[in-house]
Design a protein around this motif. Structure first.
Motif, PDB file in Angstrom:
ATOM      1  N   TYR A  11      10.557  15.306 -41.831  1.00  0.00           N
ATOM      2  CA  TYR A  11      10.896  13.882 -41.855  1.00  0.00           C
ATOM      3  C   TYR A  11      11.963  13.545 -42.899  1.00  0.00           C
ATOM      4  N   ASN A  12      12.666  14.589 -43.375  1.00  0.00           N
ATOM      5  CA  ASN A  12      13.752  14.403 -44.360  1.00  0.00           C
ATOM      6  C   ASN A  12      13.309  13.637 -45.599  1.00  0.00           C
ATOM      7  N   ARG A  13      12.084  13.907 -46.043  1.00  0.00           N
ATOM      8  CA  ARG A  13      11.519  13.301 -47.237  1.00  0.00           C
ATOM      9  C   ARG A  13      11.591  11.765 -47.198  1.00  0.00           C
ATOM     10  N   GLU A  14      11.325  11.235 -46.011  1.00  0.00           N
ATOM     11  CA  GLU A  14      11.367   9.785 -45.793  1.00  0.00           C
ATOM     12  C   GLU A  14       9.978   9.286 -45.431  1.00  0.00           C
ATOM     13  N   CYS A  15       9.564   8.188 -46.061  1.00  0.00           N
ATOM     14  CA  CYS A  15       8.279   7.574 -45.731  1.00  0.00           C
ATOM     15  C   CYS A  15       8.328   7.097 -44.283  1.00  0.00           C
ATOM     16  N   GLN A  16       7.328   7.450 -43.511  1.00  0.00           N
ATOM     17  CA  GLN A  16       7.303   7.091 -42.100  1.00  0.00           C
ATOM     18  C   GLN A  16       6.824   5.664 -41.856  1.00  0.00           C
ATOM     19  N   ILE A  17       6.470   4.944 -42.920  1.00  0.00           N
ATOM     20  CA  ILE A  17       6.061   3.548 -42.790  1.00  0.00           C
ATOM     21  C   ILE A  17       7.206   2.619 -43.197  1.00  0.00           C
ATOM     22  N   CYS A  18       7.717   2.787 -44.410  1.00  0.00           N
ATOM     23  CA  CYS A  18       8.745   1.860 -44.916  1.00  0.00           C
ATOM     24  C   CYS A  18      10.164   2.427 -44.858  1.00  0.00           C
TER      25      CYS A  18
ATOM     26  N   VAL B 130      -3.284  12.189 -39.134  1.00  0.00           N
ATOM     27  CA  VAL B 130      -3.522  11.302 -38.001  1.00  0.00           C
ATOM     28  C   VAL B 130      -4.479  12.033 -37.053  1.00  0.00           C
ATOM     29  N   TRP B 131      -5.647  11.433 -36.853  1.00  0.00           N
ATOM     30  CA  TRP B 131      -6.699  12.067 -36.070  1.00  0.00           C
ATOM     31  C   TRP B 131      -6.960  11.316 -34.777  1.00  0.00           C
ATOM     32  N   ASP B 132      -7.450  12.050 -33.795  1.00  0.00           N
ATOM     33  CA  ASP B 132      -7.905  11.463 -32.539  1.00  0.00           C
ATOM     34  C   ASP B 132      -9.371  11.869 -32.378  1.00  0.00           C
ATOM     35  N   TRP B 133     -10.190  10.927 -31.980  1.00  0.00           N
ATOM     36  CA  TRP B 133     -11.616  11.198 -31.800  1.00  0.00           C
ATOM     37  C   TRP B 133     -11.989  10.945 -30.355  1.00  0.00           C
ATOM     38  N   ASP B 134     -12.482  11.974 -29.696  1.00  0.00           N
ATOM     39  CA  ASP B 134     -12.950  11.889 -28.315  1.00  0.00           C
ATOM     40  C   ASP B 134     -14.443  11.586 -28.370  1.00  0.00           C
ATOM     41  N   GLU B 135     -14.771  10.318 -28.159  1.00  0.00           N
ATOM     42  CA  GLU B 135     -16.157   9.856 -28.262  1.00  0.00           C
ATOM     43  C   GLU B 135     -17.060  10.531 -27.227  1.00  0.00           C
ATOM     44  N   GLU B 136     -16.541  10.693 -26.022  1.00  0.00           N
ATOM     45  CA  GLU B 136     -17.345  11.255 -24.943  1.00  0.00           C
ATOM     46  C   GLU B 136     -17.732  12.709 -25.205  1.00  0.00           C
ATOM     47  N   ASN B 137     -16.768  13.514 -25.685  1.00  0.00           N
ATOM     48  CA  ASN B 137     -17.015  14.937 -25.904  1.00  0.00           C
ATOM     49  C   ASN B 137     -17.296  15.296 -27.357  1.00  0.00           C
ATOM     50  N   HIS B 138     -17.246  14.304 -28.231  1.00  0.00           N
ATOM     51  CA  HIS B 138     -17.514  14.488 -29.660  1.00  0.00           C
ATOM     52  C   HIS B 138     -16.580  15.536 -30.275  1.00  0.00           C
ATOM     53  N   ILE B 139     -15.293  15.354 -30.010  1.00  0.00           N
ATOM     54  CA  ILE B 139     -14.292  16.281 -30.535  1.00  0.00           C
ATOM     55  C   ILE B 139     -13.290  15.508 -31.380  1.00  0.00           C
ATOM     56  N   GLN B 140     -13.103  15.970 -32.588  1.00  0.00           N
ATOM     57  CA  GLN B 140     -12.106  15.390 -33.482  1.00  0.00           C
ATOM     58  C   GLN B 140     -10.904  16.323 -33.491  1.00  0.00           C
ATOM     59  N   LYS B 141      -9.697  15.758 -33.290  1.00  0.00           N
ATOM     60  CA  LYS B 141      -8.505  16.586 -33.194  1.00  0.00           C
ATOM     61  C   LYS B 141      -7.402  16.011 -34.076  1.00  0.00           C
ATOM     62  N   LEU B 142      -6.804  16.872 -34.873  1.00  0.00           N
ATOM     63  CA  LEU B 142      -5.654  16.476 -35.683  1.00  0.00           C
ATOM     64  C   LEU B 142      -4.447  16.392 -34.759  1.00  0.00           C
ATOM     65  N   VAL B 143      -3.809  15.215 -34.688  1.00  0.00           N
ATOM     66  CA  VAL B 143      -2.680  15.042 -33.773  1.00  0.00           C
ATOM     67  C   VAL B 143      -1.336  14.970 -34.493  1.00  0.00           C
ATOM     68  N   ASP B 144      -1.348  14.684 -35.797  1.00  0.00           N
ATOM     69  CA  ASP B 144      -0.086  14.608 -36.537  1.00  0.00           C
ATOM     70  C   ASP B 144      -0.376  14.559 -38.030  1.00  0.00           C
ATOM     71  N   ILE B 145       0.636  14.873 -38.793  1.00  0.00           N
ATOM     72  CA  ILE B 145       0.625  14.667 -40.245  1.00  0.00           C
ATOM     73  C   ILE B 145       1.951  14.003 -40.554  1.00  0.00           C
ATOM     74  N   ILE B 146       1.908  12.889 -41.272  1.00  0.00           N
ATOM     75  CA  ILE B 146       3.127  12.174 -41.614  1.00  0.00           C
ATOM     76  C   ILE B 146       3.215  11.998 -43.120  1.00  0.00           C
ATOM     77  N   GLY B 147       4.420  11.883 -43.623  1.00  0.00           N
ATOM     78  CA  GLY B 147       4.630  11.611 -45.033  1.00  0.00           C
ATOM     79  C   GLY B 147       4.706  10.116 -45.250  1.00  0.00           C
ATOM     80  N   ILE B 148       3.909   9.611 -46.192  1.00  0.00           N
ATOM     81  CA  ILE B 148       3.954   8.190 -46.530  1.00  0.00           C
ATOM     82  C   ILE B 148       4.027   8.031 -48.042  1.00  0.00           C
ATOM     83  N   CYS B 149       4.684   6.966 -48.491  1.00  0.00           N
ATOM     84  CA  CYS B 149       4.766   6.692 -49.929  1.00  0.00           C
ATOM     85  C   CYS B 149       3.594   5.815 -50.343  1.00  0.00           C
ATOM     86  N   ARG B 150       3.475   5.587 -51.611  1.00  0.00           N
ATOM     87  CA  ARG B 150       2.369   4.752 -52.094  1.00  0.00           C
ATOM     88  C   ARG B 150       2.543   3.336 -51.654  1.00  0.00           C
TER      89      ARG B 150
END
Length: 73
Positions: free
Chosen positions: A34-41, A53-73
């Motif tokens: 992400y070129n050391r850029e905050c993905q929010i601001c 960033v997680w996704d939770w499948d309620e029906e199958n009870h599976i938690q899956k990591l879908v992304d990791i983003i860099g954010i500043c304080r």
């Protein structure tokens, strides 16, 4: 991009990737992608934190990591 809070099952609380030895390598790769850029601001060259960033499948009870983003304080 808007920061969303994902609710996770109680059994996943305290269980995260930060406890793994590969986390430091992974988060630095994410910052580079992400070129050391905050993905929010869109501020650049600031102190970033890796946000999982997680996704939770309620029906199958599976938690899956879908992304990791860099954010500043």
């Amino acid at each position: 991009m808007k920061l969303n809070f994902e609710f996770i099952p109680i059994t996943a609380i305290g269980q995260n990737l930060r406890n793994k030895p590969e986390w430091d390598i992974l988060r630095k790769k994410v910052y580079d992608i992400y070129n050391r850029e905050c993905q929010i601001c869109r501020k650049q060259d600031c102190l970033l934190h890796a946000h999982e960033v997680w996704d939770w499948d309620e029906e199958n009870h599976i938690q899956k990591l879908v992304d990791i983003i860099g954010i500043c304080r």
